[in-house]
Design a protein around this motif. Structure first.
Motif, PDB file in Angstrom:
ATOM      1  N   LEU A  95     -96.782  35.016  42.269  1.00  0.00           N
ATOM      2  CA  LEU A  95     -96.116  35.427  41.039  1.00  0.00           C
ATOM      3  C   LEU A  95     -95.998  34.193  40.153  1.00  0.00           C
ATOM      4  O   LEU A  95     -95.461  33.167  40.581  1.00  0.00           O
ATOM      5  N   VAL A  96     -96.509  34.280  38.930  1.00  0.00           N
ATOM      6  CA  VAL A  96     -96.399  33.156  38.003  1.00  0.00           C
ATOM      7  C   VAL A  96     -95.365  33.530  36.939  1.00  0.00           C
ATOM      8  O   VAL A  96     -95.395  34.629  36.388  1.00  0.00           O
ATOM      9  N   ILE A  97     -94.449  32.603  36.679  1.00  0.00           N
ATOM     10  CA  ILE A  97     -93.268  32.921  35.870  1.00  0.00           C
ATOM     11  C   ILE A  97     -93.191  31.967  34.687  1.00  0.00           C
ATOM     12  O   ILE A  97     -93.065  30.743  34.867  1.00  0.00           O
ATOM     13  N   HIS A  98     -93.255  32.511  33.485  1.00  0.00           N
ATOM     14  CA  HIS A  98     -93.272  31.712  32.262  1.00  0.00           C
ATOM     15  C   HIS A  98     -91.938  31.027  32.001  1.00  0.00           C
ATOM     16  O   HIS A  98     -90.888  31.451  32.487  1.00  0.00           O
ATOM     17  N   GLY A  99     -91.984  29.973  31.220  1.00  0.00           N
ATOM     18  CA  GLY A  99     -90.771  29.280  30.796  1.00  0.00           C
ATOM     19  C   GLY A  99     -90.307  29.765  29.437  1.00  0.00           C
ATOM     20  O   GLY A  99     -90.730  30.805  28.951  1.00  0.00           O
ATOM     21  N   GLY A 100     -89.417  28.977  28.811  1.00  0.00           N
ATOM     22  CA  GLY A 100     -88.886  29.353  27.505  1.00  0.00           C
ATOM     23  C   GLY A 100     -87.377  29.243  27.434  1.00  0.00           C
ATOM     24  O   GLY A 100     -86.754  29.821  26.545  1.00  0.00           O
ATOM     25  N   GLY A 101     -86.783  28.490  28.363  1.00  0.00           N
ATOM     26  CA  GLY A 101     -85.336  28.268  28.321  1.00  0.00           C
ATOM     27  C   GLY A 101     -84.511  29.518  28.530  1.00  0.00           C
ATOM     28  O   GLY A 101     -83.358  29.578  28.097  1.00  0.00           O
ATOM     29  N   TRP A 102     -85.073  30.518  29.182  1.00  0.00           N
ATOM     30  CA  TRP A 102     -84.423  31.821  29.436  1.00  0.00           C
ATOM     31  C   TRP A 102     -84.151  32.594  28.147  1.00  0.00           C
ATOM     32  O   TRP A 102     -83.507  33.637  28.180  1.00  0.00           O
ATOM     33  N   VAL A 103     -84.663  32.098  27.005  1.00  0.00           N
ATOM     34  CA  VAL A 103     -84.414  32.777  25.728  1.00  0.00           C
ATOM     35  C   VAL A 103     -85.702  33.268  25.077  1.00  0.00           C
ATOM     36  O   VAL A 103     -85.663  34.076  24.143  1.00  0.00           O
ATOM     37  N   SER A 104     -86.853  32.786  25.533  1.00  0.00           N
ATOM     38  CA  SER A 104     -88.113  33.165  24.898  1.00  0.00           C
ATOM     39  C   SER A 104     -89.226  33.114  25.934  1.00  0.00           C
ATOM     40  O   SER A 104     -89.001  32.802  27.108  1.00  0.00           O
ATOM     41  N   GLY A 105     -90.444  33.391  25.486  1.00  0.00           N
ATOM     42  CA  GLY A 105     -91.597  33.405  26.377  1.00  0.00           C
ATOM     43  C   GLY A 105     -92.006  34.819  26.743  1.00  0.00           C
ATOM     44  O   GLY A 105     -91.254  35.781  26.547  1.00  0.00           O
ATOM     45  N   ASP A 106     -93.203  34.944  27.275  1.00  0.00           N
ATOM     46  CA  ASP A 106     -93.754  36.260  27.613  1.00  0.00           C
ATOM     47  C   ASP A 106     -94.805  36.099  28.700  1.00  0.00           C
ATOM     48  O   ASP A 106     -95.401  35.032  28.847  1.00  0.00           O
ATOM     49  N   LYS A 107     -95.037  37.156  29.427  1.00  0.00           N
ATOM     50  CA  LYS A 107     -96.012  37.134  30.513  1.00  0.00           C
ATOM     51  C   LYS A 107     -97.415  36.791  30.026  1.00  0.00           C
ATOM     52  O   LYS A 107     -98.220  36.245  30.793  1.00  0.00           O
ATOM     53  N   VAL A 108     -97.732  37.088  28.759  1.00  0.00           N
ATOM     54  CA  VAL A 108     -99.068  36.757  28.255  1.00  0.00           C
ATOM     55  C   VAL A 108     -99.303  35.253  28.263  1.00  0.00           C
ATOM     56  O   VAL A 108    -100.450  34.791  28.319  1.00  0.00           O
ATOM     57  N   ASP A 109     -98.213  34.461  28.224  1.00  0.00           N
ATOM     58  CA  ASP A 109     -98.342  33.002  28.215  1.00  0.00           C
ATOM     59  C   ASP A 109     -99.017  32.481  29.479  1.00  0.00           C
ATOM     60  O   ASP A 109     -99.644  31.419  29.453  1.00  0.00           O
TER      61      ASP A 109
END
Length: 324
Positions: A95-109
């Motif tokens: 499972l690969v999990i994107h970052g974003g400070g828990w406020v942004s980001g998406d699986k497409v990243d």
């Protein structure tokens, strides 16, 4: 200990082109040239590949927007990337999990990252999870744990070995990956997203530039300090629930039963302080959990060579192609 260099990403900006009139005609006016340059720049931006337009190589199949559970009344979705080559044995999954400070980001990243793991023989899933402020802790942890249970519940359909599931995460995603390796079922962080009959604990963890002690992060000079407060729904340190911060921190869940860890972190990270990695490494060592620590000398808040390190780490603990 061997240090690795940080990854440098260069972005090239397109130059505006000055349009000239045909031979014998007057030169274009400065205003026309400016307009033409703006149009050319816009075309160049539009032509740049977008992450949501990613297409895997012919050897990899991509299934998008698979619903893996429910969270806060909404569907939780992931993108699944699988090797097209038929395997005699079940495959390990990651499972690969994107970052974003828990406020942004998406699986497409992380589709491209998942695709690379699939090329290596893994069944890889890039997941979405609820973000703050709508989904404060423990929402994101509950969602990540649900994705692990989904993978095990659907192991037969996708040819996955349910005893070989890893988690790779960067930044906030690294925090969630670490939580998947340390949080046991009795911590009351499972949620009710679905597939409750299956375990949500992974068998290996790669945590890159990950927050591991939320209270320490919130009190630090790092750029991610405020995000640590937002994660637990606090406006400032005075209103923050310290017990909740501990519950949201991987370092407070470590025990001897945890799976092998790879911890990567830049020593010059200004977003998530390097001390966060040291704290997790220390706790894992004290609990005698197998852990590989890879500091990135002068590295910033970036993945750098983490993927290459992850591939080598997983080849030891969870090889995609077993020797016969």
């Amino acid at each position: 200990m061997k240090m690795t260099g940080k990854l440098l990403i260069a972005l090239a900006a397109p130059s505006a082109l000055l349009a000239l009139s045909a031979a014998g005609a007057d030169r274009a006016s400065p205003r026309d040239a400016e307009r033409g340059g703006a149009k050319d720049a816009a075309k160049a931006r539009d032509a740049k590949p977008r992450r949501e337009d990613f297409r895997p190589p012919d050897t990899v199949e991509m299934k998008v927007d698979l619903v893996y559970g429910k969270g806060g009344g909404q569907d939780l979705k992931l993108d699944l990337l699988l090797p097209k080559e038929q395997a005699k044995d079940s495959r390990p999954a990651i499972l690969v999990i994107h970052g974003g400070g828990w406020v942004s980001g998406d699986k497409v990243d992380f589709r491209a990252l998942a695709s690379r793991f699939a090329e290596k023989g893994y069944v890889a899933a890039s997941i979405n999870y609820r973000l703050t402020p709508d989904g404060v802790f423990p929402s994101c942890v509950e969602d990540a744990k649900c994705s692990v249970r989904w993978m095990r519940a659907n192991a037969k359909e996708y040819g996955v070995d349910p005893d070989r599931i890893a988690a790779y995460g960067f930044s906030a995603g690294g925090h969630l990956a670490a939580m998947l390796g340390t949080v046991d079922k009795d911590a009351s962080l499972e949620g009710n997203g679905g597939h409750e009959a299956f375990s949500s604990k992974v068998n290996a963890v790669v945590a890159v530039a990950a927050p591991t002690d939320i209270a320490a992060l919130a009190q630090s000079a790092g750029k991610g300090a405020r995000n640590g407060l937002l994660l637990v729904g606090a406006r400032d340190l005075k209103t923050a629930d310290r017990k909740r911060m501990e519950q949201a921190s991987p370092v407070f869940h470590v025990d001897a039963k945890d799976p092998p860890f790879l911890v990567c972190h830049g020593t010059a990270d200004e977003t998530v302080p390097y001390a966060q990695a040291e704290a997790l490494w220390t706790k894992l060592k004290e609990a005698r959990v197998p852990v590989e620590f890879q500091p990135v000398a002068n590295g910033s808040h970036a993945q750098g060579k983490a993927q290459e390190l992850a591939e080598a780490f997983l080849e030891v603990h969870m090889p995609a192609r077993r020797a016969r």
